[in-house]
Motif scaffolding. Structure first.
Motif, PDB file in Angstrom:
ATOM      1  N   THR A 273      90.821  82.942  37.174  1.00  0.00           N
ATOM      2  CA  THR A 273      89.395  82.997  36.860  1.00  0.00           C
ATOM      3  C   THR A 273      88.723  81.637  37.015  1.00  0.00           C
ATOM      4  N   GLY A 274      89.503  80.566  36.832  1.00  0.00           N
ATOM      5  CA  GLY A 274      88.917  79.237  36.929  1.00  0.00           C
ATOM      6  C   GLY A 274      89.983  78.165  37.023  1.00  0.00           C
ATOM      7  N   PHE A 275      89.524  76.941  37.298  1.00  0.00           N
ATOM      8  CA  PHE A 275      90.426  75.803  37.455  1.00  0.00           C
ATOM      9  C   PHE A 275      89.875  74.598  36.707  1.00  0.00           C
ATOM     10  N   VAL A 276      90.775  73.915  35.991  1.00  0.00           N
ATOM     11  CA  VAL A 276      90.403  72.699  35.272  1.00  0.00           C
ATOM     12  C   VAL A 276      91.381  71.593  35.669  1.00  0.00           C
ATOM     13  N   PRO A 277      91.031  70.767  36.639  1.00  0.00           N
ATOM     14  CA  PRO A 277      91.878  69.615  36.960  1.00  0.00           C
ATOM     15  C   PRO A 277      91.813  68.612  35.806  1.00  0.00           C
ATOM     16  N   PHE A 278      92.899  67.894  35.581  1.00  0.00           N
ATOM     17  CA  PHE A 278      92.859  66.888  34.517  1.00  0.00           C
ATOM     18  C   PHE A 278      93.800  65.734  34.839  1.00  0.00           C
ATOM     19  N   LEU A 279      93.628  64.657  34.096  1.00  0.00           N
ATOM     20  CA  LEU A 279      94.441  63.452  34.264  1.00  0.00           C
ATOM     21  C   LEU A 279      95.347  63.305  33.049  1.00  0.00           C
TER      22      LEU A 279
ATOM     23  N   ILE B   8      86.736  75.788  49.148  1.00  0.00           N
ATOM     24  CA  ILE B   8      88.053  76.402  49.341  1.00  0.00           C
ATOM     25  C   ILE B   8      88.201  77.640  48.463  1.00  0.00           C
ATOM     26  N   VAL B   9      87.762  77.537  47.213  1.00  0.00           N
ATOM     27  CA  VAL B   9      87.864  78.661  46.284  1.00  0.00           C
ATOM     28  C   VAL B   9      86.977  79.822  46.734  1.00  0.00           C
ATOM     29  N   LYS B  10      85.777  79.515  47.189  1.00  0.00           N
ATOM     30  CA  LYS B  10      84.865  80.564  47.669  1.00  0.00           C
ATOM     31  C   LYS B  10      85.476  81.306  48.857  1.00  0.00           C
ATOM     32  N   GLU B  11      86.007  80.561  49.816  1.00  0.00           N
ATOM     33  CA  GLU B  11      86.592  81.192  51.000  1.00  0.00           C
ATOM     34  C   GLU B  11      87.824  82.018  50.635  1.00  0.00           C
ATOM     35  N   ALA B  12      88.621  81.522  49.688  1.00  0.00           N
ATOM     36  CA  ALA B  12      89.796  82.275  49.252  1.00  0.00           C
ATOM     37  C   ALA B  12      89.383  83.550  48.525  1.00  0.00           C
ATOM     38  N   ALA B  13      88.304  83.474  47.748  1.00  0.00           N
ATOM     39  CA  ALA B  13      87.804  84.657  47.035  1.00  0.00           C
ATOM     40  C   ALA B  13      87.296  85.701  48.023  1.00  0.00           C
ATOM     41  N   GLU B  14      86.647  85.254  49.084  1.00  0.00           N
ATOM     42  CA  GLU B  14      86.166  86.184  50.110  1.00  0.00           C
ATOM     43  C   GLU B  14      87.343  86.827  50.842  1.00  0.00           C
ATOM     44  N   GLN B  15      88.313  86.009  51.210  1.00  0.00           N
ATOM     45  CA  GLN B  15      89.470  86.517  51.958  1.00  0.00           C
ATOM     46  C   GLN B  15      90.255  87.546  51.153  1.00  0.00           C
TER      47      GLN B  15
ATOM     48  N   HIS C  78      89.114  89.428  48.753  1.00  0.00           N
ATOM     49  CA  HIS C  78      88.218  90.477  48.256  1.00  0.00           C
ATOM     50  C   HIS C  78      88.059  90.437  46.737  1.00  0.00           C
ATOM     51  N   ARG C  79      87.878  89.231  46.233  1.00  0.00           N
ATOM     52  CA  ARG C  79      87.529  89.076  44.827  1.00  0.00           C
ATOM     53  C   ARG C  79      86.072  89.476  44.626  1.00  0.00           C
ATOM     54  N   ASN C  80      85.741  89.891  43.402  1.00  0.00           N
ATOM     55  CA  ASN C  80      84.352  90.210  43.079  1.00  0.00           C
ATOM     56  C   ASN C  80      83.581  88.989  42.602  1.00  0.00           C
ATOM     57  N   ARG C  81      84.313  87.985  42.153  1.00  0.00           N
ATOM     58  CA  ARG C  81      83.677  86.782  41.630  1.00  0.00           C
ATOM     59  C   ARG C  81      84.388  85.542  42.163  1.00  0.00           C
ATOM     60  N   ILE C  82      83.653  84.453  42.209  1.00  0.00           N
ATOM     61  CA  ILE C  82      84.230  83.183  42.636  1.00  0.00           C
ATOM     62  C   ILE C  82      84.718  82.441  41.397  1.00  0.00           C
ATOM     63  N   PRO C  83      85.989  82.073  41.334  1.00  0.00           N
ATOM     64  CA  PRO C  83      86.477  81.308  40.181  1.00  0.00           C
ATOM     65  C   PRO C  83      85.710  80.002  40.000  1.00  0.00           C
ATOM     66  N   GLU C  84      85.549  79.608  38.761  1.00  0.00           N
ATOM     67  CA  GLU C  84      84.854  78.362  38.455  1.00  0.00           C
ATOM     68  C   GLU C  84      85.799  77.178  38.656  1.00  0.00           C
ATOM     69  N   VAL C  85      85.244  76.066  39.111  1.00  0.00           N
ATOM     70  CA  VAL C  85      86.021  74.837  39.280  1.00  0.00           C
ATOM     71  C   VAL C  85      85.348  73.737  38.470  1.00  0.00           C
ATOM     72  N   SER C  86      86.064  73.215  37.494  1.00  0.00           N
ATOM     73  CA  SER C  86      85.534  72.173  36.622  1.00  0.00           C
ATOM     74  C   SER C  86      85.739  70.795  37.242  1.00  0.00           C
ATOM     75  N   ALA C  87      84.903  69.865  36.859  1.00  0.00           N
ATOM     76  CA  ALA C  87      85.162  68.466  37.189  1.00  0.00           C
ATOM     77  C   ALA C  87      86.398  68.028  36.399  1.00  0.00           C
ATOM     78  N   PRO C  88      87.176  67.093  36.920  1.00  0.00           N
ATOM     79  CA  PRO C  88      88.393  66.659  36.225  1.00  0.00           C
ATOM     80  C   PRO C  88      88.120  66.145  34.809  1.00  0.00           C
ATOM     81  N   LEU C  89      89.009  66.517  33.893  1.00  0.00           N
ATOM     82  CA  LEU C  89      88.915  66.095  32.501  1.00  0.00           C
ATOM     83  C   LEU C  89      89.994  65.066  32.186  1.00  0.00           C
ATOM     84  N   THR C  90      89.781  64.311  31.136  1.00  0.00           N
ATOM     85  CA  THR C  90      90.847  63.472  30.604  1.00  0.00           C
ATOM     86  C   THR C  90      91.770  64.362  29.775  1.00  0.00           C
TER      87      THR C  90
END
Length: 254
Positions: free
Chosen positions: A103-109, A132-139, A141-153
Motif C-alpha cells: 500500500t505504501g513505502f517509507v524509506p528510512f535511515l 516507478i511505483v505508478k508504472e508498476a501499479a499500472e502494469q 492492474h492495481r486500483n490505486r498507486i501506493p504512497e511513497v514517503s520522503a525518507p525518515l530518520t
C-alpha cells in the motif's frame, strides 16, 4: 489492456482526458488509434473502460464505455519501511512490492545505512520513485498507486508506529518467533471491512543494531524471523509482504 492513472479532475462524466507522459505513451509507444480501448482510473474511487477518441501527442480524449469495479486491492494495507539500500535496490523493492500488493513505502535511515543520503536530491529521487511505483501499479492492474514517503530518520520512523495496527520488525537474529506466529493471531480477527494497517520494517545490508532492535520493540514492533536463511535487504520486504498476503487470504491462503 493498457491501464492509466489520471487526476480526478480529468475523469469526467462521459469521457476522460489523458495528458503528459501518458498521452505520449498512447500516441507514440502504443500507437493508439481511434476506437482502441484502455482502462483509466483516478486511483481513488473511479475506474472505467474507455475508447480512444482524439489522439494528440500531449492530449488524448477517450469516451467512457462502462465503469469497472475496483477489486484488485488487498484489504490488509501493508506499508514497507525499508532502510535505504545501496545502488538502485530501493527502486527494485518499490517496483516488485507494488506488483505484489504493498500500500505504501517509507524509506528510512538507520545506524548501518551505507547510503550517503543527500537531502538536496530528495525531490528528484522522490519523483523517480513515484514514477516507478505508478508504472508498476499500472502494469499489475492495481486500483490505486501506493504512497511513497520522503525518507525518515530512525526516530521519526519509531514515532510513526502508533499509526499502525501491527508492526512486523524483520530481524535476522530472531530465532524463535517467525512471521506466521505474528500474523496468524491478528489475521483471524481481521475482516475485509476493517482495512487493518500493517508496517513491515526491513533493515539495511548490515542489519539492525541490538539497540535499534530494542527501541523498535519498545515502540510496539514485534520482532520476527523470515525462515532459516539470511535474505538480502532488498529481498526481505518482498518475502514478508507475500507471506502476509497469503496468510490473510489474498493469495489463496487461510
Amino acid at each position: 489492456m493498457q491501464r492509466y492513472f489520471i487526476p480526478a479532475e480529468q475523469f469526467l462524466e462521459d469521457h476522460v482526458i489523458v495528458t503528459g507522459e501518458d498521452a505520449r505513451h498512447i500516441a507514440k509507444v502504443m500507437r493508439g488509434r481511434s476506437g482502441d480501448k484502455i482502462i483509466v482510473s483516478d486511483g481513488v474511487s473511479r475506474e472505467a473502460l474507455a475508447a480512444l477518441d482524439t489522439i494528440e501527442q500531449d492530449h488524448v480524449k477517450a469516451t467512457i464505455i462502462e465503469p469497472l469495479e475496483m477489486t484488485s486491492e488487498p484489504y490488509v494495507q501493508i506499508t514497507i519501511a525499508q532502510s535505504l539500500p545501496k545502488g538502485d535496490k530501493m527502486e527494485t523493492v518499490m517496483q516488485k512490492c507494488t506488483e505484489i500488493g504493498a500500500t505504501g513505502f517509507v524509506p528510512f535511515l538507520s545506524e548501518r545505512t551505507v547510503v550517503q543520503y543527500d537531502a538536496k536530491k530528495e525531490g528528484k529521487r522522490l519523483e523517480r520513485w513515484r514514477k516507478i511505483v505508478k508504472e508498476a501499479a499500472e502494469q499489475s492492474h492495481r486500483n490505486r498507486i501506493p504512497e511513497v514517503s520522503a525518507p525518515l530518520t530512525w526516530k521519526e520512523l519509531l514515532a510513526s508506529f502508533a499509526g499502525y495496527d501491527l508492526i512486523c520488525y524483520c530481524y535476522e537474529k530472531e530465532q524463535g518467533r517467525q512471521l506466521r506466529d505474528v500474523i496468524q493471531p491478528f489475521a483471524g480477527h481481521w475482516a475485509s471491512t476493517d482495512k487493518p494497517r500493517v508496517l513491515v520494517v526491513v533493515g539495511p545490508e548490515g542489519g539492525f543494531t541490538e539497540a535499534e532492535s530494542l527501541e523498535a520493540e519498545q515502540a510496539g514492533a514485534q520482532s520476527t524471523g523470515l525462515g532459516r536463511r539470511i535474505l538480502r535487504a532488498e529481498t526481505a520486504g518482498m518475502v514478508a509482504l507475500a507471506c502476509i498476503l497469503y496468510e490473510t487470504g489474498e493469495m489463496g491462503g487461510v
